[in-house]
Design a protein around this motif. Structure first.
Motif, PDB file in Angstrom:
ATOM      1  N   UNK A  56     -20.280 -11.235   8.877  1.00 54.10           N
ATOM      2  CA  UNK A  56     -20.032 -10.572   7.597  1.00 54.10           C
ATOM      3  C   UNK A  56     -19.341  -9.229   7.795  1.00 54.10           C
ATOM      4  N   UNK A  57     -19.868  -8.414   8.707  1.00 55.23           N
ATOM      5  CA  UNK A  57     -19.284  -7.093   8.895  1.00 55.23           C
ATOM      6  C   UNK A  57     -17.897  -7.155   9.536  1.00 55.23           C
ATOM      7  N   UNK A  58     -17.662  -8.141  10.392  1.00 51.66           N
ATOM      8  CA  UNK A  58     -16.329  -8.328  10.956  1.00 51.66           C
ATOM      9  C   UNK A  58     -15.344  -8.715   9.858  1.00 51.66           C
ATOM     10  N   UNK A  59     -15.746  -9.622   9.000  1.00 58.87           N
ATOM     11  CA  UNK A  59     -14.895 -10.038   7.886  1.00 58.87           C
ATOM     12  C   UNK A  59     -14.637  -8.865   6.946  1.00 58.87           C
ATOM     13  N   UNK A  60     -15.654  -8.083   6.661  1.00 59.94           N
ATOM     14  CA  UNK A  60     -15.502  -6.926   5.787  1.00 59.94           C
ATOM     15  C   UNK A  60     -14.513  -5.923   6.368  1.00 59.94           C
ATOM     16  N   UNK A  61     -14.594  -5.691   7.661  1.00 61.33           N
ATOM     17  CA  UNK A  61     -13.689  -4.758   8.336  1.00 61.33           C
ATOM     18  C   UNK A  61     -12.232  -5.206   8.186  1.00 61.33           C
ATOM     19  N   UNK A  62     -11.970  -6.474   8.486  1.00 62.12           N
ATOM     20  CA  UNK A  62     -10.595  -6.962   8.416  1.00 62.12           C
ATOM     21  C   UNK A  62     -10.113  -7.095   6.978  1.00 62.12           C
ATOM     22  N   UNK A  63     -11.002  -7.382   6.031  1.00 62.81           N
ATOM     23  CA  UNK A  63     -10.628  -7.431   4.624  1.00 62.81           C
ATOM     24  C   UNK A  63     -10.184  -6.054   4.142  1.00 62.81           C
ATOM     25  N   UNK A  64     -10.887  -5.023   4.536  1.00 64.12           N
ATOM     26  CA  UNK A  64     -10.501  -3.663   4.149  1.00 64.12           C
ATOM     27  C   UNK A  64      -9.157  -3.273   4.751  1.00 64.12           C
ATOM     28  N   UNK A  65      -8.934  -3.663   5.989  1.00 64.29           N
ATOM     29  CA  UNK A  65      -7.628  -3.376   6.607  1.00 64.29           C
ATOM     30  C   UNK A  65      -6.513  -4.082   5.846  1.00 64.29           C
ATOM     31  N   UNK A  66      -6.715  -5.332   5.457  1.00 58.02           N
ATOM     32  CA  UNK A  66      -5.717  -6.074   4.711  1.00 58.02           C
ATOM     33  C   UNK A  66      -5.479  -5.445   3.344  1.00 58.02           C
ATOM     34  N   UNK A  67      -6.561  -5.038   2.688  1.00 57.42           N
ATOM     35  CA  UNK A  67      -6.412  -4.389   1.379  1.00 57.42           C
ATOM     36  C   UNK A  67      -5.603  -3.101   1.491  1.00 57.42           C
ATOM     37  N   UNK A  68      -5.845  -2.336   2.529  1.00 56.59           N
ATOM     38  CA  UNK A  68      -5.092  -1.097   2.736  1.00 56.59           C
ATOM     39  C   UNK A  68      -3.604  -1.385   2.949  1.00 56.59           C
ATOM     40  N   UNK A  69      -3.300  -2.384   3.767  1.00 52.52           N
ATOM     41  CA  UNK A  69      -1.905  -2.762   4.004  1.00 52.52           C
ATOM     42  C   UNK A  69      -1.238  -3.217   2.713  1.00 52.52           C
ATOM     43  N   UNK A  70      -1.936  -4.041   1.943  1.00 52.76           N
ATOM     44  CA  UNK A  70      -1.372  -4.526   0.691  1.00 52.76           C
ATOM     45  C   UNK A  70      -1.153  -3.381  -0.293  1.00 52.76           C
ATOM     46  N   UNK A  71      -2.063  -2.425  -0.317  1.00 55.47           N
ATOM     47  CA  UNK A  71      -1.910  -1.271  -1.207  1.00 55.47           C
ATOM     48  C   UNK A  71      -0.680  -0.450  -0.810  1.00 55.47           C
ATOM     49  N   UNK A  72      -0.502  -0.226   0.485  1.00 61.77           N
ATOM     50  CA  UNK A  72       0.673   0.512   0.951  1.00 61.77           C
ATOM     51  C   UNK A  72       1.965  -0.245   0.618  1.00 61.77           C
ATOM     52  N   UNK A  73       1.966  -1.551   0.807  1.00 61.16           N
ATOM     53  CA  UNK A  73       3.142  -2.360   0.508  1.00 61.16           C
ATOM     54  C   UNK A  73       3.460  -2.307  -0.985  1.00 61.16           C
ATOM     55  N   UNK A  75       2.703   0.133  -3.081  1.00 56.10           N
ATOM     56  CA  UNK A  75       3.230   1.462  -3.411  1.00 56.10           C
ATOM     57  C   UNK A  75       4.695   1.582  -2.997  1.00 56.10           C
ATOM     58  N   UNK A  76       5.065   1.033  -1.858  1.00 53.89           N
ATOM     59  CA  UNK A  76       6.467   1.057  -1.421  1.00 53.89           C
ATOM     60  C   UNK A  76       7.351   0.258  -2.377  1.00 53.89           C
ATOM     61  N   UNK A  77       6.854  -0.898  -2.822  1.00 55.78           N
ATOM     62  CA  UNK A  77       7.605  -1.726  -3.751  1.00 55.78           C
ATOM     63  C   UNK A  77       7.808  -1.009  -5.094  1.00 55.78           C
ATOM     64  N   UNK A  78       6.761  -0.338  -5.586  1.00 57.61           N
ATOM     65  CA  UNK A  78       6.858   0.395  -6.849  1.00 57.61           C
ATOM     66  C   UNK A  78       7.850   1.539  -6.715  1.00 57.61           C
ATOM     67  N   UNK A  79       7.794   2.261  -5.610  1.00 59.42           N
ATOM     68  CA  UNK A  79       8.745   3.362  -5.393  1.00 59.42           C
ATOM     69  C   UNK A  79      10.181   2.851  -5.340  1.00 59.42           C
ATOM     70  N   UNK A  80      10.382   1.717  -4.690  1.00 59.34           N
ATOM     71  CA  UNK A  80      11.734   1.151  -4.605  1.00 59.34           C
ATOM     72  C   UNK A  80      12.227   0.734  -5.983  1.00 59.34           C
ATOM     73  N   UNK A  81      11.350   0.148  -6.793  1.00 59.80           N
ATOM     74  CA  UNK A  81      11.746  -0.248  -8.140  1.00 59.80           C
ATOM     75  C   UNK A  81      12.069   0.968  -9.005  1.00 59.80           C
ATOM     76  N   UNK A  82      11.267   2.027  -8.884  1.00 55.31           N
ATOM     77  CA  UNK A  82      11.537   3.245  -9.645  1.00 55.31           C
ATOM     78  C   UNK A  82      12.864   3.878  -9.222  1.00 55.31           C
ATOM     79  N   UNK A  83      13.117   3.893  -7.934  1.00 57.02           N
ATOM     80  CA  UNK A  83      14.375   4.445  -7.439  1.00 57.02           C
ATOM     81  C   UNK A  83      15.554   3.621  -7.948  1.00 57.02           C
TER      82      UNK A  83
END
Length: 92
Positions: A56-73, A75-83
């Motif tokens: 469970x804790x291993x899955x939680x760790x990697x899920x949070x990492x994936x969520x962070x990556x997706x959030x960054x991606x 934000x980059x997509x939104x910035x590109x669209x605004x530009x």
């Protein structure tokens, strides 16, 4: 001769043997106490619970990492669209 042997200082090897045998007796005592109070089914159930918690804790760790990556991606997509929108608005 016996008195001379008794007056010799204790060697490091002798101390290691004594502490090693003490450690072995402690470990074997703990194993005997553990094995005497728990049945095989209880030991397997505890091991299963530990495995489930680790999974469970291993899955939680990697899920949070994936969520962070997706959030960054995102934000980059939104910035590109605004530009892109700003550049389209500037050109007549």
């Amino acid at each position: 001769m016996k008195a001379a042997i008794e007056n010799l200082p204790v060697s490091a090897a002798q101390l290691k043997v004594e502490t090693g045998s003490t450690g072995v007796s402690y470990v074997s005592g703990l194993l005997a106490a553990f094995g005497g109070t728990w049945t095989k089914n209880e030991i397997l159930a505890a091991g299963g619970l530990i495995f489930v918690a680790a999974t469970y804790f291993t899955s939680l760790y990697f899920q949070r990492r994936r969520d962070r990556r997706e959030q960054e991606f995102h934000m980059l997509r939104v910035r590109a669209q605004l530009a892109e929108q700003e550049s389209n608005e500037k050109t007549p």
